[in-house]
Design an enzyme around this catalytic site. Sequence first.
Site, PDB file in Angstrom:
ATOM      1  N   TYR A  50      -1.136   3.651  -1.983  1.00  0.00           N
ATOM      2  CA  TYR A  50      -0.354   2.876  -3.379  1.00  0.00           C
ATOM      3  C   TYR A  50      -1.637   2.345  -4.764  1.00  0.00           C
ATOM      4  O   TYR A  50      -2.129   1.881  -4.391  1.00  0.00           O
ATOM      5  CB  TYR A  50       0.220   1.584  -2.532  1.00  0.00           C
ATOM      6  CG  TYR A  50       1.426   0.702  -3.172  1.00  0.00           C
ATOM      7  CD1 TYR A  50       1.570   1.245  -5.244  1.00  0.00           C
ATOM      8  CD2 TYR A  50       1.580   0.280  -2.843  1.00  0.00           C
ATOM      9  CE1 TYR A  50       2.350   0.058  -5.245  1.00  0.00           C
ATOM     10  CE2 TYR A  50       2.314  -1.062  -3.275  1.00  0.00           C
ATOM     11  CZ  TYR A  50       2.601  -0.780  -4.791  1.00  0.00           C
ATOM     12  OH  TYR A  50       3.695  -1.642  -5.113  1.00  0.00           O
ATOM     13  N   CYS A  51      -1.201   2.567  -6.047  1.00  0.00           N
ATOM     14  CA  CYS A  51      -1.930   2.294  -6.944  1.00  0.00           C
ATOM     15  C   CYS A  51      -3.518   2.655  -6.504  1.00  0.00           C
ATOM     16  O   CYS A  51      -4.285   3.835  -6.644  1.00  0.00           O
ATOM     17  CB  CYS A  51      -1.765   0.365  -7.349  1.00  0.00           C
ATOM     18  SG  CYS A  51      -2.226  -0.215  -9.072  1.00  0.00           S
ATOM     19  N   VAL A  52      -4.201   1.905  -7.916  1.00  0.00           N
ATOM     20  CA  VAL A  52      -5.982   1.306  -7.334  1.00  0.00           C
ATOM     21  C   VAL A  52      -6.256   2.401  -6.214  1.00  0.00           C
ATOM     22  O   VAL A  52      -7.275   3.373  -6.219  1.00  0.00           O
ATOM     23  CB  VAL A  52      -6.367   0.625  -7.067  1.00  0.00           C
ATOM     24  CG1 VAL A  52      -6.058  -0.777  -6.140  1.00  0.00           C
ATOM     25  CG2 VAL A  52      -8.207   0.701  -7.455  1.00  0.00           C
ATOM     26  N   GLY A  67      -4.006   4.622  -4.319  1.00  0.00           N
ATOM     27  CA  GLY A  67      -4.038   5.926  -4.405  1.00  0.00           C
ATOM     28  C   GLY A  67      -5.186   6.607  -5.620  1.00  0.00           C
ATOM     29  O   GLY A  67      -5.245   7.691  -5.536  1.00  0.00           O
ATOM     30  N   PHE A 110       1.610   5.943  -4.536  1.00  0.00           N
ATOM     31  CA  PHE A 110       3.129   5.170  -5.047  1.00  0.00           C
ATOM     32  C   PHE A 110       2.426   4.774  -6.202  1.00  0.00           C
ATOM     33  O   PHE A 110       0.993   4.618  -6.309  1.00  0.00           O
ATOM     34  CB  PHE A 110       3.068   4.193  -3.935  1.00  0.00           C
ATOM     35  CG  PHE A 110       3.538   4.822  -2.985  1.00  0.00           C
ATOM     36  CD1 PHE A 110       3.470   5.788  -2.441  1.00  0.00           C
ATOM     37  CD2 PHE A 110       3.692   3.489  -1.295  1.00  0.00           C
ATOM     38  CE1 PHE A 110       4.435   6.040  -1.057  1.00  0.00           C
ATOM     39  CE2 PHE A 110       4.183   3.629  -0.350  1.00  0.00           C
ATOM     40  CZ  PHE A 110       4.691   4.537  -0.006  1.00  0.00           C
TER      41      PHE A 110
END
Length: 577
Positions: free
Chosen positions: A310-312, A314, A339
């Site tokens: 998720y985000c960073v 990811g 994500f």
Amino acid sequence: MRMTPGQTNAPNSTGTLPTLEELQHWTWVMGRAQQMLMEAALSPPPDGVPVVPGFNDPATMGRVRDFWSDSMKLWQRFVDPSAEPSPAPKPDRRFKAEQWQSPLFDWIRQSYQVVSDHMLRGVDALEGVDPKQKEQLRFAAQAFVDAMSPTNFPATNPEVLDKIVETRGENLLKGLQNMMADLGRGQLTHSDSRAFEVGRNLAATPGKVVKRNYLYELIQYAPTTEQVAAVPIVIFPPWINRFYILDLAPEKSLIKWLVDQGFSVFMVSWKSADATMKDVMWDDYVAAQVDAIDTVRDLLGVPSVHTVGYCVAGTTLAATLAYLSATGDAAKVASATFFTAQVDFSKAGELLHFVDDEQLKLIGALSPEGFLDGRYLAMTFNLLRGRDLIWNYVTNNYLLGRDYVPFDLLHWNGDVTNLPAKWHLAYLTDLYRDNLLMTPGAMTIGDVALDLTKVATPAYVQAGREDHIAPPESVWKITEAFTGPLRFVLAGSGHIAGVVNPPAAGKYQYWTNDQPAATLADFVAGARETKGSWWPDWADWLRDRDAATVAADGARVPGQGALPALDDAPGRYVRQR
């Protein structure tokens, strides 16, 4: 109305209108000013006077003339409302209260909108300015415009004036108390924190911590079905906040939903940085992801796992995949789900305004002990949506003195974590500023060069249509980097609500397109819209990778395998400051 001793009349939202003589005088002043400006705009500079772009060139003078023309029309409507009907108010929830319909405050609202519109148009009209600098100027201008809204000041906000009369000023005392509390904690409050407790009504999905090291805890969740998918899921949340954005209240929890769908779920809970982590770098987070993958594989005796970033986290997962591909270990990951994650930061949106040399120097100055206080980063993200996440609360909780409303998502948003300063600075420099991850071999983990074009792992990529942190155009770039099978899903809403969207809520929608698309615009043009959450689509995609199931016993039960239970979920790290 009977007045108590010491009480005086206070102004309210009706205001005090000027006399007819005063109106006539100011109408003449405005008319004369407009005439002077129009004459100047239509006349070239005198001989010997240079034309200075942005000062006295025809385009600039024309914009000045238009501003004064709009101002004059506004004044004329105020003096004589029957002369020219007011335009329909622009949709703006800051001015939705009935008090803004009174003549005086409607004029204040319209004046503010005229000034702000012309200010932003003036920035857009700038010529000969570097596009990046122009975007920074517009961002700064929008922040200034939001800060100067009449809703943010007691004397120009009719709701506040009425509340002062109603409470005899006690709203201001309560608001001052709220403001002093925020100053004391160094952070803006968004929600009633007393309504929530980690482990009770947040992060409450049953499970056990089965591993702990200097960087993360690994949580294994208890199965709720007799059979579970053979391939487990390992989730890597961003370490910018606590992991429980994916485990809010039970009806919103992605983790609980996945467990109830028959998946074995593991969650990494990152440690909030302290002085002992001053030398932690991106390599350490990649190594931690590899370590968590291997730990789950060994614990359950499976060859591979599904991964989620998720985000960073990811972005880091993409680097982990490139690392595993380079070392011949790509088969350890059956699939990777992203994500709202970015790998190409050329279109990374408004966060790029915070990665110039001055900002990077400031981060270094704010981190003398080797870690960046999470409150700094929280304010940065608040600035991206200043109207909603700063000034809305200034008005409601400082000026009107209202109580904070319990909201689990905003409580999580304020539950900040500290970051290793050296890693954070390198991340902003290497990725956001220099975009090195997209250049094969430009970045390494240890002595292993990273090349995203070598990643052939099946990937599910989710983006938020209204995401201002990881814009969908930026997330789309993953599809241009990886070479394996990939499914791209565009979800309604933004960086958080676009992800945390349980099917039972029946909110938003998502778009899919089974045909090849070269750009996000091509994808959208041929996309099919589906109402509701994208979670079931993702679960089906995971099962399509491997539909095998096993009994939910033995090592599939937290603490019953080779790794003993160290603590109940949600563990210790999520509670550390």
